[in-house]
Structure formats: structure tokens, C-alpha cells
Write a protein that holds these residues in place. Structure first.
Motif, PDB file in Angstrom:
ATOM      1  N   SER A  89       0.829  -1.210   0.000  1.00 49.67           N
ATOM      2  CA  SER A  89       0.000   0.000   0.000  1.00 49.67           C
ATOM      3  C   SER A  89       0.860   1.255   0.000  1.00 49.67           C
ATOM      4  N   GLY A  92       1.267   3.410  -5.274  1.00 46.39           N
ATOM      5  CA  GLY A  92       0.037   3.952  -5.844  1.00 46.39           C
ATOM      6  C   GLY A  92      -0.490   3.058  -6.953  1.00 46.39           C
ATOM      7  N   ASN A 114      -5.157  -1.307   1.316  1.00 47.19           N
ATOM      8  CA  ASN A 114      -6.144  -0.440   0.666  1.00 47.19           C
ATOM      9  C   ASN A 114      -6.601  -1.144  -0.609  1.00 47.19           C
TER      10      ASN A 114
ATOM     11  N   ARG B  28      -3.074  11.308  -0.645  1.00 45.26           N
ATOM     12  CA  ARG B  28      -2.789   9.986  -1.229  1.00 45.26           C
ATOM     13  C   ARG B  28      -2.687  10.150  -2.744  1.00 45.26           C
ATOM     14  N   LYS B  35       4.808  13.452  -2.423  1.00 48.22           N
ATOM     15  CA  LYS B  35       4.238  13.482  -1.068  1.00 48.22           C
ATOM     16  C   LYS B  35       5.360  13.443  -0.014  1.00 48.22           C
ATOM     17  N   GLU B  86       3.754   8.475   5.326  1.00 45.10           N
ATOM     18  CA  GLU B  86       3.314   7.093   5.472  1.00 45.10           C
ATOM     19  C   GLU B  86       4.438   6.283   6.128  1.00 45.10           C
ATOM     20  N   VAL B 110      -0.144  11.588   5.200  1.00 42.44           N
ATOM     21  CA  VAL B 110       0.096  10.905   3.929  1.00 42.44           C
ATOM     22  C   VAL B 110      -0.164   9.418   4.137  1.00 42.44           C
ATOM     23  N   THR B 111      -1.186   8.901   3.534  1.00 44.38           N
ATOM     24  CA  THR B 111      -1.497   7.481   3.705  1.00 44.38           C
ATOM     25  C   THR B 111      -2.540   7.027   2.698  1.00 44.38           C
ATOM     26  N   ARG B 112      -2.473   5.749   2.340  1.00 48.76           N
ATOM     27  CA  ARG B 112      -3.550   5.150   1.534  1.00 48.76           C
ATOM     28  C   ARG B 112      -4.446   4.275   2.406  1.00 48.76           C
ATOM     29  N   GLU B 218     -12.470   5.592  -0.927  1.00 46.24           N
ATOM     30  CA  GLU B 218     -11.754   4.750  -1.895  1.00 46.24           C
ATOM     31  C   GLU B 218     -12.590   3.522  -2.244  1.00 46.24           C
TER      32      GLU B 218
END
Lengths: 148, 322
Positions: A89, A92, A114, B28, B35, B86, B110-112, B218
Motif C-alpha cells: 500500500s 500507488g 487499501n 494519497r 508526497k 506514510e 500521507v497514507t492510503r 476509496e
């Protein structure tokens, strides 16, 4: 026969979470000048490898490998350390096709936390949480959303 | 802390310019957009000041938060914008959510990851894009853009007959009454919405509080890419819709609605939805419109009230063919 990308969704204690730090202390010079790495760096980071320790970035100038994007660094860890599991994750969606390509030659297992989008073209990957093999986002999504 | 803050971070090669509007902002998007470089620049400035070769312009202090001693560092920080890259595992913890809930700081993360413990707004999820180069120094200019500015809608005019709401509180009770010829389903929590939607094959409209729906975006937008007849309506909250409708009068209300950031104290309200609930409850206490989040007063379903609230939804409802 093509190999499989195995994905474990959700928390996975044995996976390396902070790939940034792990890469900094683990990468080998030959990873950087490997042809496959060069292609990933050109595609994701839009940068050109000049040598083991120097990459030419259009934004940052001449940089060391530590300053590559988090996504490319994680891809290289997955490519060159197949015995380990990494948190993908930190990649991207623009890294998704490279994950599939890495696993096309040799099985890989990654941890996803994710919903990575693998695109509209058919693909094949295995969700380790359920053991199911899926071939499209339409098949993958109902499974993935149960875990992340 | 309250208000919105313009931030300019620059070096010889790079310039970042953006505005932070709420207590939690999430960054993200694709890899290699800059980032981590942004966070590194702020950290260099924190550690070396002018010697870093980096300049930061902002009306409040910008700092980064590392991995070690993060609880202690957070407790010492006040009225700052705190940037987190992240790789900070603690960001997903309930402990982190509890600490920032009562903090005067704003946070840029900053993270997904979903961060389901943190009720961040849909409008405060950004990507970074490079807009070009400035001047002779060939400085690259980076800016934030809203990742969900244009939510991908399916075909217009599909006239969905099913409505999903987050919970069974007042909003749900209103929509049952207002759309009595349609089926209204409570998801019993926003984290259940994605699974519920994925299980339906017919067109469906989802109504949820945009002020706290960030963790779900998401999943929802990915489902919407493969299931075309899902329509997402995300006002700040149901209480915000009522306040916008003109049903309730209150001193300063228009100013509050025009620029909520100037009025919402991050130390008191974890999400804007809580703020709008409080001012609606306060404004209607002892009146015929007395608001109770758990049980909707019947007056809100009288024809005039209903029409005024639904008028706020009109552009969206027209788009889906109602």
C-alpha cells in the motif's frame, strides 16, 4: 505457465510495513541498474538511472536511490527479496501493472491495506484471505472490501 | 485551532502551495507525485531552519511527527499543522485517534490506509500534482487537488428506487418520509455501506455525511467504477442540510455556513458533522423545530419543511432523474 500474485488484505504482522526505512538499509547497488528496475523507475518516477548511485529526476535533479518514490522502492523490494512480504500500500495505482509483471515470472506475496486498482485489462491474482483467484476488479472488489 | 491556512513550502527546485481547511487532511494518490518530498522539506526546515535552504510561509507553525516518542511530541504541540508521512503504523491506532480528537492542532496525513477511526471529510482528501515550472530557476510548482472533486456518476436519469443511509437516526427518518415511494435502507454504520452497495444489482442512491465519509471514499469510488448505477450524495451532514434550508434562524448562521472553518474549533469538534449537530440542537431548543439526532421531530416532515430541505438536494435529484 504464468505465476501468481498473492495478496493478503488487511493487517499482516509479518509483513514489512515501513518499506522506506527497510529499503534504505537493504537495497543492493545491482538492483538499481537492473533492466527491469530501470523500466519501473522510468515509468513510475519518470527518471533515468545513470549508475548504481545516481538517478536523474526531472523534478529533483540528480538523486541517490534513497530518494526514489516510495512506490518504486517497494516494487524493487518485492522484486529482489521474494522470500519476504512487504506492505504494497506504499505503492500507488500507477505501480499496479508492475506488481503483476513482477509476479508474472515468479510467485510473489504482498500485503495490501487499501484497494489498489489493477486496471481494466484482465489479470490473475489470488486473495490469500479467502483462497479465491480473481481475474478483474469486478471479481476482486467484493472480496477486498471485506478486509480493508 | 480554527480557520484555514495557506501554506507555501519552497526550495530552489520545488514549490508547494496549498490550503489546509480542517483538522484532518489526507494526502494519497499515485506514487512519485512528491508526497514524501514535501514532508522531508518540512522536516529539514524544522531541524535546520534557514540553513536548510527551505522556506515555509504559513500563519501557524508547520511541523513533522516521527515514529519515536510520538505521544509525548503530540501532547507538547499546540496550534500547529502536523505533517505525517506514510510508514507511521501508529496512525491507524485508536490511541492516535483519541489523542488528535482533543488536540488544537491540524493534521496532514500521507497514507492510503482508510483510517476508519478518524472521521475526516471527503473534501479534504487530496492528491498532489505538478503544474509546471516557474522562473529561471526552473522551480517545479506543486499543488493539492481534491481527489473526489468530481465523483464518477453513472448514467443520468436512472431513477434509483433504493436509498441507503448511514444509520437509522434523524436523517434516515427524514428520507423515509420524504421519499415514501422508494425503499430506504439503513446501513447501520458508514463502514457497512460499501458491502451493502456491492450486494445490490439495481440502481441505488447513497446518502451519507460528507464531513466524516473520507474513510469510505476509496472503497465506494472503486465500486462505482465497476457498478455504474450508484449515486453518491454527500452533504456535510443531514443537520447541515437543515441549516442550509432556511428553516432555522440563528444569528450569524449565513456566515457560519459560508465559511465553517472560521467557526469550528478543532479541539472541540473532531468532525464538522458534530459542529453542525450542536448548532442545530442549540438553535432549535425549546422551539417547534427542537432537534434530536436520534428521533426526528414530525415538523420536519410537514410539507413546507420537507420542500425546503429537499430544495437543497435539487441539483443532485435532477441529475438522477427524480
Amino acid at each position: 505457465m504464468s505465476q501468481l500474485l498473492n495478496i493478503y488484505y488487511g493487517d499482516m504482522p509479518e509483513a514489512v510495513f515501513n518499506t522506506e526505512v527497510f529499503f534504505k538499509n537493504s537495497y543492493a547497488d545491482e538492483w538499481i541498474v537492473d533492466d527491469f528496475s530501470k523500466q519501473m523507475i522510468a515509468d513510475v518516477d519518470k527518471s533515468c538511472v545513470l549508475g548504481t548511485g545516481v538517478i536523474d529526476s526531472p523534478v529533483l535533479g540528480k538523486i541517490a536511490p534513497e530518494r526514489l518514490s516510495g512506490g518504486v522502492k517497494t516494487l524493487m523490494l518485492i522484486k529482489f527479496m521474494p522470500e519476504m512480504v512487504f506492505n504494497a500500500s506504499t505503492c500507488g495505482n500507477n505501480c499496479a501493472k508492475w506488481l503483476l509483471q513482477i509476479a508474472a515470472d515468479e510467485d510473489r506475496t504482498v500485503n495490501l491495506r487499501n484497494i489498489m486498482n489493477f486496471g481494466e485489462d484482465p489479470f490473475e491474482l489470488k486473495v490469500l484471505n479467502t483462497g479465491q483467484v480473481v481475474h478483474s476488479m469486478r471479481e476482486l472488489l467484493p472480496i477486498a472490501i471485506e478486509y480493508v | 485551532m480554527r480557520g484555514s491556512f495557506e501554506v507555501l513550502v519552497s526550495s530552489r527546485r520545488l514549490q508547494y502551495r496549498f490550503t489546509i481547511r480542517r483538522n484532518v487532511t489526507v494526502i494519497r494518490g499515485d506514487s512519485a507525485t512528491g508526497k514524501t518530498t514535501l514532508i522531508d522539506m518540512i522536516q529539514d526546515y524544522n531541524e535546520n531552519g534557514i540553513d536548510s535552504g527551505i522556506a515555509i510561509k504559513c500563519d501557524c507553525k508547520c511541523v513533522t511527527l516521527g515514529s519515536r516518542n510520538w505521544q509525548r511530541d503530540l501532547r507538547e504541540l499546540e496550534n500547529s499543522i502536523v505533517f505525517l508521512d506514510e510508514g507511521r503504523r501508529y496512525v491507524m491506532s485508536q490511541e492516535f485517534a483519541e489523542i488528535i480528537r482533543h488536540s488544537s492542532n491540524y493534521y496532514v496525513i500521507v497514507t492510503r490506509e482508510r483510517l476508519e477511526n478518524i472521521p475526516y471529510g471527503v473534501d479534504e482528501i487530496y492528491g498532489i500534482r505538478t503544474s509546471g515550472k516557474y522562473g529561471e530557476l526552473k522551480q517545479s510548482y506543486h499543488e493539492f487537488y481534491r481527489l473526489y472533486e468530481n465523483i464518477p456518476y453513472g448514467r443520468q436519469g436512472m431513477n434509483p428506487q433504493k436509498i441507503i443511509t448511514e444509520d437509522s437516526n434523524s436523517g434516515y427518518q427524514f428520507f423515509i418520509g420524504a421519499f415514501e415511494d422508494r425503499e430506504c435502507v439503513s446501513a447501520m454504520g458508514k463502514s457497512n455501506i460499501a458491502s451493502l452497495v456491492a450486494g445490490f444489482s439495481e440502481p441505488v442512491m447513497v446518502i451519507a455525511d460528507g464531513a466524516a465519509f473520507g474513510p469510505e471514499m476509496e472503497r465506494m469510488t472503486e465500486i462505482m467504477k465497476v457498478r455504474k448505477e450508484i449515486y453518491l450524495y454527500l452533504p456535510e451532514s443531514f443537520e447541515w442540510l437543515i441549516l442550509k434550508s432556511g428553516l432555522i434562524s440563528r444569528e450569524n448562521l449565513q456566515a457560519v455556513l459560508a465559511n465553517p472553518a472560521e467557526f469550528i474549533d478543532s479541539e472541540k469538534f473532531f468532525s464538522w458533522e458534530q459542529f453542525f449537530t450542536e448548532i442545530l440542537t442549540e438553535s432549535t431548543r425549546g422551539t417547534v423545530y427542537q432537534y434530536n439526532k436520534k428521533k426526528l421531530a414530525p415538523v420536519y416532515l410537514h410539507e413546507v419543511s420537507k420542500a425546503k430541505i429537499l430544495l437543497q438536494m435539487k441539483p443532485f435529484l435532477e441529475k438522477i432523474g427524480w
